[in-house]
Motif scaffolding. Structure first.
Motif, PDB file in Angstrom:
ATOM      1  N   SER A 174       0.753  -1.256  -0.183  1.00 27.39           N
ATOM      2  CA  SER A 174      -0.106   0.025  -0.067  1.00 27.39           C
ATOM      3  C   SER A 174       0.845   1.250   0.178  1.00 27.39           C
ATOM      4  O   SER A 174       0.478   2.319  -0.852  1.00 27.39           O
ATOM      5  N   THR A 175       2.004   1.250   0.861  1.00 29.02           N
ATOM      6  CA  THR A 175       2.658   2.299   1.042  1.00 29.02           C
ATOM      7  C   THR A 175       3.159   2.875  -0.382  1.00 29.02           C
ATOM      8  O   THR A 175       3.611   3.705  -0.957  1.00 29.02           O
ATOM      9  N   ALA A 176       3.714   1.487  -1.180  1.00 30.73           N
ATOM     10  CA  ALA A 176       4.478   1.746  -2.562  1.00 30.73           C
ATOM     11  C   ALA A 176       3.416   2.215  -3.512  1.00 30.73           C
ATOM     12  O   ALA A 176       3.856   2.905  -4.262  1.00 30.73           O
ATOM     13  N   ALA A 177       2.263   1.813  -3.125  1.00 30.25           N
ATOM     14  CA  ALA A 177       1.327   2.293  -4.523  1.00 30.25           C
ATOM     15  C   ALA A 177       1.027   3.724  -3.848  1.00 30.25           C
ATOM     16  O   ALA A 177       0.821   4.671  -4.986  1.00 30.25           O
ATOM     17  N   PHE A 178       1.138   4.386  -2.788  1.00 30.00           N
ATOM     18  CA  PHE A 178       0.773   5.517  -2.336  1.00 30.00           C
ATOM     19  C   PHE A 178       1.772   6.384  -2.953  1.00 30.00           C
ATOM     20  O   PHE A 178       1.632   7.475  -3.609  1.00 30.00           O
ATOM     21  N   LEU A 179       3.172   5.958  -2.837  1.00 34.68           N
ATOM     22  CA  LEU A 179       4.324   6.696  -3.097  1.00 34.68           C
ATOM     23  C   LEU A 179       4.463   6.752  -4.819  1.00 34.68           C
ATOM     24  O   LEU A 179       4.835   7.820  -5.278  1.00 34.68           O
ATOM     25  N   ALA A 180       4.328   5.474  -5.383  1.00 33.01           N
ATOM     26  CA  ALA A 180       4.238   5.655  -6.938  1.00 33.01           C
ATOM     27  C   ALA A 180       3.168   6.734  -7.442  1.00 33.01           C
ATOM     28  O   ALA A 180       3.427   7.398  -8.211  1.00 33.01           O
ATOM     29  N   SER A 181       1.993   6.779  -6.851  1.00 33.92           N
ATOM     30  CA  SER A 181       0.803   7.870  -7.342  1.00 33.92           C
ATOM     31  C   SER A 181       1.558   8.948  -6.982  1.00 33.92           C
ATOM     32  O   SER A 181       1.242  10.104  -7.974  1.00 33.92           O
ATOM     33  N   ILE A 182       1.927   9.374  -5.838  1.00 34.26           N
ATOM     34  CA  ILE A 182       2.497  10.756  -5.632  1.00 34.26           C
ATOM     35  C   ILE A 182       3.715  11.033  -6.822  1.00 34.26           C
ATOM     36  O   ILE A 182       3.526  12.286  -7.103  1.00 34.26           O
ATOM     37  N   LEU A 183       4.670  10.275  -6.962  1.00 39.64           N
ATOM     38  CA  LEU A 183       5.706  10.710  -7.882  1.00 39.64           C
ATOM     39  C   LEU A 183       4.860  10.892  -9.584  1.00 39.64           C
ATOM     40  O   LEU A 183       5.497  11.512 -10.129  1.00 39.64           O
ATOM     41  N   LYS A 184       4.167  10.021  -9.837  1.00 43.29           N
ATOM     42  CA  LYS A 184       3.447  10.113 -11.031  1.00 43.29           C
ATOM     43  C   LYS A 184       2.677  11.399 -11.131  1.00 43.29           C
ATOM     44  O   LYS A 184       2.690  11.937 -12.194  1.00 43.29           O
ATOM     45  N   THR A 185       1.899  11.835 -10.049  1.00 41.19           N
ATOM     46  CA  THR A 185       1.286  12.835 -10.082  1.00 41.19           C
ATOM     47  C   THR A 185       2.128  14.104 -10.115  1.00 41.19           C
ATOM     48  O   THR A 185       1.919  15.259 -11.050  1.00 41.19           O
ATOM     49  N   ALA A 186       3.381  14.066  -9.681  1.00 42.23           N
ATOM     50  CA  ALA A 186       4.433  15.203  -9.718  1.00 42.23           C
ATOM     51  C   ALA A 186       4.928  15.245 -11.120  1.00 42.23           C
ATOM     52  O   ALA A 186       6.060  16.051 -11.446  1.00 42.23           O
ATOM     53  N   GLY A 187       4.850  14.233 -12.008  1.00 41.22           N
ATOM     54  CA  GLY A 187       5.218  14.621 -13.559  1.00 41.22           C
ATOM     55  C   GLY A 187       6.081  13.531 -13.776  1.00 41.22           C
ATOM     56  O   GLY A 187       6.772  13.802 -14.954  1.00 41.22           O
ATOM     57  N   TYR A 188       6.627  12.680 -12.743  1.00 44.02           N
ATOM     58  CA  TYR A 188       7.711  11.589 -13.219  1.00 44.02           C
ATOM     59  C   TYR A 188       7.184  10.307 -13.793  1.00 44.02           C
ATOM     60  O   TYR A 188       5.894  10.013 -13.788  1.00 44.02           O
ATOM     61  N   ARG A 189       8.000   9.722 -14.658  1.00 39.54           N
ATOM     62  CA  ARG A 189       7.633   8.444 -15.131  1.00 39.54           C
ATOM     63  C   ARG A 189       8.056   7.509 -13.980  1.00 39.54           C
ATOM     64  O   ARG A 189       9.382   7.142 -13.731  1.00 39.54           O
ATOM     65  N   VAL A 190       7.228   6.563 -13.546  1.00 38.07           N
ATOM     66  CA  VAL A 190       7.455   5.969 -12.337  1.00 38.07           C
ATOM     67  C   VAL A 190       7.200   4.385 -12.729  1.00 38.07           C
ATOM     68  O   VAL A 190       6.379   3.715 -13.084  1.00 38.07           O
ATOM     69  N   GLY A 191       8.282   3.621 -12.148  1.00 36.55           N
ATOM     70  CA  GLY A 191       7.993   1.973 -11.962  1.00 36.55           C
ATOM     71  C   GLY A 191       7.769   1.724 -10.826  1.00 36.55           C
ATOM     72  O   GLY A 191       7.991   2.193  -9.760  1.00 36.55           O
ATOM     73  N   LEU A 192       6.730   0.452 -10.806  1.00 40.02           N
ATOM     74  CA  LEU A 192       6.570   0.010  -9.611  1.00 40.02           C
ATOM     75  C   LEU A 192       6.339  -1.360  -9.626  1.00 40.02           C
ATOM     76  O   LEU A 192       5.919  -2.178 -10.355  1.00 40.02           O
ATOM     77  N   TYR A 193       7.104  -2.121  -8.352  1.00 42.96           N
ATOM     78  CA  TYR A 193       7.443  -3.455  -8.566  1.00 42.96           C
ATOM     79  C   TYR A 193       6.788  -4.213  -7.133  1.00 42.96           C
ATOM     80  O   TYR A 193       7.496  -3.802  -6.155  1.00 42.96           O
ATOM     81  N   THR A 194       5.912  -4.893  -7.183  1.00 44.23           N
ATOM     82  CA  THR A 194       5.226  -5.380  -6.064  1.00 44.23           C
ATOM     83  C   THR A 194       4.875  -6.740  -6.196  1.00 44.23           C
ATOM     84  O   THR A 194       5.230  -7.414  -7.095  1.00 44.23           O
ATOM     85  N   SER A 195       4.704  -7.520  -4.956  1.00 40.78           N
ATOM     86  CA  SER A 195       4.412  -9.042  -5.076  1.00 40.78           C
ATOM     87  C   SER A 195       3.716  -9.197  -3.919  1.00 40.78           C
ATOM     88  O   SER A 195       3.733  -8.578  -2.669  1.00 40.78           O
ATOM     89  N   PRO A 196       2.854 -10.351  -3.969  1.00 42.06           N
ATOM     90  CA  PRO A 196       2.418 -11.248  -5.042  1.00 42.06           C
ATOM     91  C   PRO A 196       1.402 -10.322  -5.752  1.00 42.06           C
ATOM     92  O   PRO A 196       1.003  -9.407  -5.614  1.00 42.06           O
ATOM     93  N   HIS A 197       1.022 -10.881  -6.981  1.00 40.87           N
ATOM     94  CA  HIS A 197      -0.123 -10.455  -7.701  1.00 40.87           C
ATOM     95  C   HIS A 197      -1.396 -10.921  -7.462  1.00 40.87           C
ATOM     96  O   HIS A 197      -1.579 -11.964  -6.727  1.00 40.87           O
ATOM     97  N   LEU A 198      -2.637 -10.386  -7.866  1.00 37.06           N
ATOM     98  CA  LEU A 198      -3.872 -10.674  -7.605  1.00 37.06           C
ATOM     99  C   LEU A 198      -4.346 -11.683  -8.662  1.00 37.06           C
ATOM    100  O   LEU A 198      -4.646 -12.789  -8.386  1.00 37.06           O
ATOM    101  N   LEU A 199      -4.113 -11.106  -9.898  1.00 34.60           N
ATOM    102  CA  LEU A 199      -4.718 -11.889 -10.903  1.00 34.60           C
ATOM    103  C   LEU A 199      -3.908 -12.471 -12.136  1.00 34.60           C
ATOM    104  O   LEU A 199      -4.015 -13.487 -12.470  1.00 34.60           O
TER     105      LEU A 199
END
Length: 468
Positions: free
Chosen positions: A52-77
């Motif tokens: 969740s923290t990673a998702a929040f931070l990636a969203s902040i960086l994207k909103t700030a105009g950066y191109r953002v990679g996000l790597y998380t695990s596990p996946h849902l589907l």
């Protein structure tokens, strides 16, 4: 190689189990040009809340105009969910190309190359000389060196694949979630500008240790010399370990609980609003769509990390932080499906997660008004989880997650100690269908115990929705 063949190859690597060691991942990344050294990154560890923290931070960086990679695990589907750029999952064609490239690298640089049967695409791995671990998988002793590298694991190859994709996608930042532990996790090869440790609770004791202090020492392994560290840890024993690790490595520690004051003004099924300010300073108001008060501390940790990134040169306005938090998404964690009855999916898979889920259900008035659909993996502390959640339910339906590690619901004999009425339906879709039938329209069905159960529930609800 087709996409199904690529996924079969990757999943087949699970045969090599869990290996807490950086030697293999360093060798693998070195063979493909050390992609992890070609973008700035943030590494997020902890027990619960790191995704969740990673998702929040990636969203902040994207909103700030950066191109953002996000790597998380596990996946849902789908596997592709693990690797995202600007919120978009990696394309299947890219998974195929990168997997094929890595397969050839592994065949050249590692022993006992993993081959693909040419006709069916079925993985045909040799039996590796590994020691069977406590979860039924295989592992090496943490940090154990060997004269020759052993075959890369699923997580090591997935991590390399993610880093290669980020380089080729030309990301400005990568937000990376630790898989397990920290010190010897494959993600810990990166030199993060900021490290975040969300919280510490008992988990994976067979790998990480049986006390909060021992587990904290493994999590604190992501602290590097002279770096910036954010923590939301509240357990004194664990916090002391993290504080000591930062002192020894000359890292700057930012403890959000000591640095900020915050207050939740609204927490309901539509989201949350909270105010936050530095100690003794005026407060600002923030909104988040993720449910449960435990998500507020995750949002605060992400906010603190974003502000620390500014000290390293990132251009992130307070408006970007506010809007990034407001737009963040993290499916499968207190995800609501409207209807009568309401269906609530939550990936709680350990006692700490069950405690957070219980707090949410009690706050929203669902105690004594729910049917619990519960499926768990066999290595989890399901007794402690049912002790928290069972008393809230009118009835509990025990089911089986779609995993080889699933606990047999017929072998959870102590469930009756905590639950007023027990039923068993091994098929998750059937369990949810029954739960919706027997639950009063004004009440709720709660599906939890494992992300495997949540994944199966998502698929079942999608099918049921098409049929109505």
């Amino acid at each position: 190689m087709t996409y199904p063949q690529a996924i079969a190859y990757l999943y087949g690597l699970q045969r090599y189990g869990v290996k807490l060691d950086l030697e293999n991942i360093q060798r693998l990344l070195g063979a493909v040009g050390d992609p992890h050294r070609r973008f700035p990154s943030i590494l997020i560890g902890g027990t619960n809340g790191k995704g969740s923290t990673a998702a929040f931070l990636a969203s902040i960086l994207k909103t700030a105009g950066y191109r953002v990679g996000l790597y998380t695990s596990p996946h849902l589907l789908e596997f592709t969910e693990r690797i995202q750029v600007d919120g978009q999952a990696i394309a299947e064609a890219d998974v195929v190309a990168l997997t094929n490239e890595l397969r050839h690298v592994i065949a050249e640089f590692f022993p006992t190359p993993y081959t693909l049967h040419p006709a069916s695409g079925t993985p045909k791995p040799p039996t590796p000389p590994l020691q069977k671990g406590g979860t039924g998988g295989f592992r090496h002793a943490p940090g154990a060196a060997s004269s020759a590298p052993t075959h890369p694991t699923f997580f090591e190859v997935a991590t390399a694949l993610a880093f290669m994709h980020f380089v080729r996608s030309k990301v400005d930042y990568a937000v990376v979630e630790v898989g397990m532990g920290g010190r010897f996790d494959a993600t810990n090869v990166i030199d993060a500008q900021v490290a975040v440790i969300t919280n510490i609770a008992l988990e994976h004791e067979e790998y990480l240790g049986k006390t909060l202090g021992a587990i904290a020492a493994e999590k604190a392994g992501i602290v590097k010399e002279g770096t910036r560290v954010v923590t939301a840890v509240d357990a004194p024993e664990a916090l002391a370990v993290i504080t000591d690790a930062c002192r020894k490595r000359g890292a700057t520690l930012f403890d959000v609980r000591n640095s900020y004051d915050w207050r939740v003004h609204r927490s309901d099924l539509s989201g949350q609003r909270f105010s936050l300010g530095e100690k003794g300073q005026p407060t600002e108001t923030f909104d988040i769509p993720l449910l449960g008060r435990h998500q507020v501390i995750n949002a605060v940790a992400a906010l603190a990390a974003a502000r620390l990134l500014r000290t390293a040169g990132a251009v992130i306005s307070e408006g970007s932080i506010r809007e990034g938090l407001r737009q963040a998404q993290w499916p499968g964690r207190l995800q609501i499906f409207p209807g009568r009855p309401l269906v609530i999916l939550d990936g709680a898979h350990n006692p700490a997660g069950a405690i957070a889920l219980r707090a949410f259900l009690e706050e929203q008035g669902f105690a004594g008004r729910l049917t619990l659909v519960f499926g768990v993996l066999q290595d989890k502390n399901w007794i402690a989880m049912l002790q928290e959640l069972g008393p809230l339910a009118k009835r509990v339906i025990l089911t089986r997650p779609e995993s080889e590690r699933a606990a047999d619901p017929r072998r959870l004999p102590e469930a009756e100690r905590f639950c007023p009425k027990i039923e068993i339906l091994e098929d998750v879709a059937e369990a949810i269908a029954l739960a919706k039938t027997v639950t009063d329209p004004e009440d709720a069905v709660v599906v939890t115990g494992s992300l495997f159960v949540v994944s199966a529930a998502l698929r079942a609800l999608e099918v049921q929705g098409r049929q109505t």
